[in-house]
Design a protein around this motif. Structure first.
Motif, PDB file in Angstrom:
ATOM      1  N   ALA A   8       0.830  -1.199   0.000  1.00  0.00           N
ATOM      2  CA  ALA A   8       0.000   0.000   0.000  1.00  0.00           C
ATOM      3  C   ALA A   8       0.867   1.252   0.000  1.00  0.00           C
ATOM      4  CB  ALA A   8      -0.921  -0.006   1.222  1.00  0.00           C
ATOM      5  N   SER A   9       1.942   1.254   0.787  1.00  0.00           N
ATOM      6  CA  SER A   9       2.862   2.395   0.788  1.00  0.00           C
ATOM      7  C   SER A   9       3.490   2.580  -0.586  1.00  0.00           C
ATOM      8  CB  SER A   9       3.950   2.177   1.841  1.00  0.00           C
ATOM      9  OG  SER A   9       3.396   2.009   3.127  1.00  0.00           O
ATOM     10  N   THR A  10       3.853   1.470  -1.236  1.00  0.00           N
ATOM     11  CA  THR A  10       4.461   1.550  -2.565  1.00  0.00           C
ATOM     12  C   THR A  10       3.487   2.129  -3.590  1.00  0.00           C
ATOM     13  OG1 THR A  10       5.837  -0.375  -2.032  1.00  0.00           O
ATOM     14  CG2 THR A  10       5.608   0.205  -4.359  1.00  0.00           C
ATOM     15  N   TYR A  11       2.250   1.673  -3.557  1.00  0.00           N
ATOM     16  CA  TYR A  11       1.261   2.166  -4.520  1.00  0.00           C
ATOM     17  C   TYR A  11       0.955   3.647  -4.286  1.00  0.00           C
ATOM     18  CZ  TYR A  11       0.282  -2.538  -6.261  1.00  0.00           C
ATOM     19  OH  TYR A  11       0.381  -3.776  -6.849  1.00  0.00           O
ATOM     20  N   PHE A  12       0.867   4.067  -3.018  1.00  0.00           N
ATOM     21  CA  PHE A  12       0.633   5.486  -2.757  1.00  0.00           C
ATOM     22  C   PHE A  12       1.812   6.328  -3.233  1.00  0.00           C
ATOM     23  CE2 PHE A  12      -2.379   4.515   1.024  1.00  0.00           C
ATOM     24  CZ  PHE A  12      -3.429   4.356   0.129  1.00  0.00           C
ATOM     25  N   ALA A  13       3.023   5.787  -3.083  1.00  0.00           N
ATOM     26  CA  ALA A  13       4.199   6.512  -3.566  1.00  0.00           C
ATOM     27  C   ALA A  13       4.197   6.621  -5.082  1.00  0.00           C
ATOM     28  CB  ALA A  13       5.480   5.824  -3.093  1.00  0.00           C
ATOM     29  N   ASP A  66      -3.598   5.038  -6.201  1.00  0.00           N
ATOM     30  CA  ASP A  66      -4.287   5.107  -4.920  1.00  0.00           C
ATOM     31  C   ASP A  66      -5.282   3.970  -4.718  1.00  0.00           C
ATOM     32  OD1 ASP A  66      -2.803   7.369  -4.636  1.00  0.00           O
ATOM     33  OD2 ASP A  66      -4.457   8.783  -4.996  1.00  0.00           O
ATOM     34  N   GLN A  67      -6.027   3.603  -5.734  1.00  0.00           N
ATOM     35  CA  GLN A  67      -7.013   2.545  -5.559  1.00  0.00           C
ATOM     36  C   GLN A  67      -6.342   1.206  -5.258  1.00  0.00           C
ATOM     37  OE1 GLN A  67     -10.294   2.841  -5.228  1.00  0.00           O
ATOM     38  NE2 GLN A  67      -9.929   5.050  -5.372  1.00  0.00           N
ATOM     39  N   GLU A  68      -5.236   0.940  -5.920  1.00  0.00           N
ATOM     40  CA  GLU A  68      -4.497  -0.287  -5.607  1.00  0.00           C
ATOM     41  C   GLU A  68      -3.937  -0.227  -4.185  1.00  0.00           C
ATOM     42  OE1 GLU A  68      -2.235  -1.933  -9.342  1.00  0.00           O
ATOM     43  OE2 GLU A  68      -2.274   0.271  -9.464  1.00  0.00           O
ATOM     44  N   GLY A  69      -3.536   0.967  -3.771  1.00  0.00           N
ATOM     45  CA  GLY A  69      -3.046   1.110  -2.412  1.00  0.00           C
ATOM     46  C   GLY A  69      -4.128   0.847  -1.382  1.00  0.00           C
ATOM     47  N   LEU A  70      -5.359   1.351  -1.627  1.00  0.00           N
ATOM     48  CA  LEU A  70      -6.459   1.101  -0.700  1.00  0.00           C
ATOM     49  C   LEU A  70      -6.838  -0.378  -0.670  1.00  0.00           C
ATOM     50  CD1 LEU A  70      -8.734   4.204  -1.407  1.00  0.00           C
ATOM     51  CD2 LEU A  70      -7.276   3.795   0.596  1.00  0.00           C
TER      52      LEU A  70
END
Length: 678
Positions: A217-222, A226-230
């Protein structure tokens, strides 16, 4: 023809021809026995490593190789040895992991490249060569978050949305203040692909671990996905436990150092345990802050269900870290995630400052209103229960930090007595080395005495001038330079030699008449006279008044000695950043290591002046008579200290092992106010 003066009552005749009393040989046998005991102890590896480290300290003070490897200012000198150690067993996963992470704190390596790149390259090779080890992927992912994967989103720097109370509910709207002009810096696609591969590979081998999806989730937000991170955050909330595999990194460094330098016990193990890094936690917290931002944004758009789901997932992840993480530091970050999930971004204080329920309830009140407005008030009881657990954990860890002997180490580890005993043994070795060096110096001077006499006044004046210049120069260097204990010891010995020579000049041949001692008396005659005055009782009294105060001082200064241990200096100085030495400080340290030989010279010279014999001859005789008995006494005390050091080391090593296996459990079991320092 003059008549010699009769001897005073109780004295031996003072004629140079008076034979010295026969010397006893039992002391030599006892010294040989003690040397034999030390030689037998040397056969045991752990005792040998302790003895050798203390010998190295006594010889070169802080220049001990395995301590250099723990010090970020000196460990670059040990890179070649650690490389050779790792290359000697390339199939050993633990050893390779230790080598990859041991030098991660350096800014530059011996090749001039970024050490983080070198660390990541090594960790990538480990993940490729040991594909079934999930710890390899976890360590690679954690170190990727040092500077490769970082959440640098403009949304986190913008003003938080405003909230307005509407009836019993809370309406969240966007702020009317224009956001700051910030720019999102997305993570590089290559780094993101590497992280996704590593985290996916680790999750396939450890599917119930929340570490993998939380890091994902941290990687996707970086990467602005965002949806993959959530989605990854939601999966993390459903996992059963948290394990970042930090323990394997510590085991690897222990294996590396013990293979390269031998097992030096608790002092060697406490470094990797104290300096362990948690770079992933910073980005985990940034992930939580961004997830809260997304929840507030959804609430402002009217998607209350999704906003509450994001907060619930974040709170569940935080409590999973709080309850199951092996490290107290990770558990604290879990409490931070929980408080972030239950508070809004506009609160005036940071979530990591929450220490009581009233403070949390005040910050969480808007979220409670949101739950009540949407008829989900049943979740409030669960939130209160978990908040109490988080606050209790924070209070316990605060107590544990207060109880710790040194910053960064778990409480309940007997490092203070261990370091004190180790340093007392090292300083006793220095005392013995000093006595032996003085004895050797006196023997050399006696050996070349005839040549010095034939050199005449010119040679003696030259030696006097040289000694004075060296003493003054070394004393000035202690004041204006960066002194070391060895330099202070040289200054003290040079000053003591000047004192003895000045006393010799004042006393002449002992203050006797020329009729009693001719001016042409040789050094052998003067020493023979001193021998005639020296008795076994003199030896016993000298030993008592020299050794008892010195050993008592070592005992009374045991807490000071503990702070002088090289590893203690690293722990107290935050990775080697220590205060510059002062003249008084280095002189004190030099006296701890060389007080007995210095006092032996001073006491012998004063005894000679008092008994009206040559002070130089008295020093020569005293050193010859006192060396072996003093070494025997100090060796016996050292053997007792060595046994105590090994006992304390076993206790500390066992405590360190238990603390490293589950730091959180160890800290909570040693966090009562009555525990105190060990």
């Amino acid at each position: 023809m003059s008549i010699p003066l009769p001897p005073t009552p109780g004295e031996q005749p003072s004629s140079p021809s008076t034979p010295a009393p026969p010397r006893r040989r039992w002391s030599g046998w006892l010294l040989g026995f003690l040397v034999g005991v030390l030689a037998v102890l040397w056969l045991f590896p752990f005792v040998r490593y302790t003895l050798f480290s203390q010998f190295e300290f006594a010889y070169a003070v802080n220049d001990i190789p395995w301590i250099r490897a723990l010090n970020e200012q000196d460990n670059i000198r040990e890179i070649s040895r650690l490389d050779a150690t790792a290359e000697s067993d390339p199939e050993n996963y633990t050893l390779q992991l230790g080598r990859a992470t041991a030098m991660a704190e350096l800014n530059r390596s011996h090749m001039g490249t970024d050490v983080n790149d070198d660390t990541l390259f090594r960790l990538g090779l480990i993940a490729r060569n040991f594909p079934t080890a999930p710890g390899a992927y976890a360590t690679l992912a954690r170190y990727m978050m040092v500077d490769r994967i970082r959440i640098q989103r403009a949304e986190l720097l913008a003003p938080p949305p405003e909230t307005t109370r509407v009836g019993t509910g809370t309406r969240v709207s966007h702020s009317s203040v224009a956001p700051k002009r910030t720019r999102t810096i997305p993570a590089a696609r290559r780094d993101v692909r590497l992280m996704v591969w590593a985290l996916g590979s680790g999750e396939r081998r450890d599917p119930d671990n929340a570490f993998w999806p939380a890091m994902l989730a941290s990687t996707y937000f970086a990467a602005e996905r965002d949806q993959e991170g959530l989605s990854a955050l939601a999966r993390a909330a459903r996992k059963s436990h948290w394990d970042a595999y930090v323990y394997q990194e510590i085991l690897g460094q222990w294996k590396l150092f013990s293979t390269a330098y031998g097992d030096n016990g608790a002092a060697q193990r406490i470094g990797p345990l104290s300096f362990v890094a948690f770079p992933h936690l910073r980005e985990i917290r940034h992930m939580a802050e961004f997830a809260r931002y997304l929840a507030e944004r959804d609430a402002a758009r009217g998607d209350i269900a999704n906003a509450i789901a994001i907060r619930r997932h974040l709170a569940l992840l935080g409590m999973k870290m709080c309850d199951t993480a092996q490290w107290a530091y990770e558990a604290l970050y879990g409490t931070d995630l929980f408080f972030l999930a239950s508070t809004d971004s506009h609160i005036s204080f940071s979530s990591n400052a929450v220490r009581d329920m009233k403070q949390w309830e005040l910050a969480a009140h808007p979220y409670f209103d949101l739950l009540e407005h949407n008829r989900i008030s049943s979740e409030e009881a669960w939130l209160r229960t978990e908040a109490e657990a988080c606050i209790k954990l924070r209070q316990q860890v605060d107590v544990a930090r207060y109880d710790a002997s040194y910053p960064g180490i778990p409480p309940g580890i007997p490092l203070l007595p261990l370091f004190a005993s180790w340093m007392a043994g090292a300083y006793l070795l220095q005392q013995m080395f000093g006595i032996g060096a003085i004895s050797l110096f006196i023997a050399i001077c006696v050996r070349f005495e005839a040549k010095l006499r034939r050199g005449g006044h010119l040679l003696r004046a030259f030696l006097w001038t040289t000694l004075v210049v060296l003493t003054v120069a070394s004393a000035l260097w202690l004041e204006i330079g960066l002194p070391t204990p060895n330099e202070a010891a040289f200054t003290l010995f040079a000053g003591m030699l000047l004192f003895v020579l000045a006393l010799q000049g004042l006393a002449g041949d002992g203050g006797r008449r020329p009729e009693a001692v001719p001016r042409t008396s040789s050094g052998a005659d003067l020493r023979s006279m001193a021998e005639s005055r020296w008795t076994d009782g003199t030896t016993m009294r000298m030993l008592f008044f020299l050794l008892v105060p010195a050993l008592s001082a070592l005992y009374m200064l045991r807490y000071t000695l503990s702070g002088l241990h090289p590893v203690a200096l690293l722990l107290a100085g935050l990775m080697g950043a220590t205060m510059p030495p002062t003249p008084s400080g280095v002189i004190l340290i030099a006296l701890l290591g060389f007080a007995i030989p210095l006092a032996m010279m001073a006491a012998a010279a004063l005894w000679g002046a008092y008994r009206r014999v040559s002070p130089l001859a008295a020093v020569t005789v005293a050193i010859r008579r006192l060396t072996i008995p003093a070494l025997i006494c100090l060796a016996c005390v050292y053997l007792g200290l060595l046994q105590n050091t090994l006992r304390l080391d076993r206790q500390a090593s066992q405590a360190i092992d238990e603390a490293a296996q589950n730091d959180r459990t160890w800290v909570l079991s040693h966090s009562t106010p009555a525990s105190g320092n060990p």
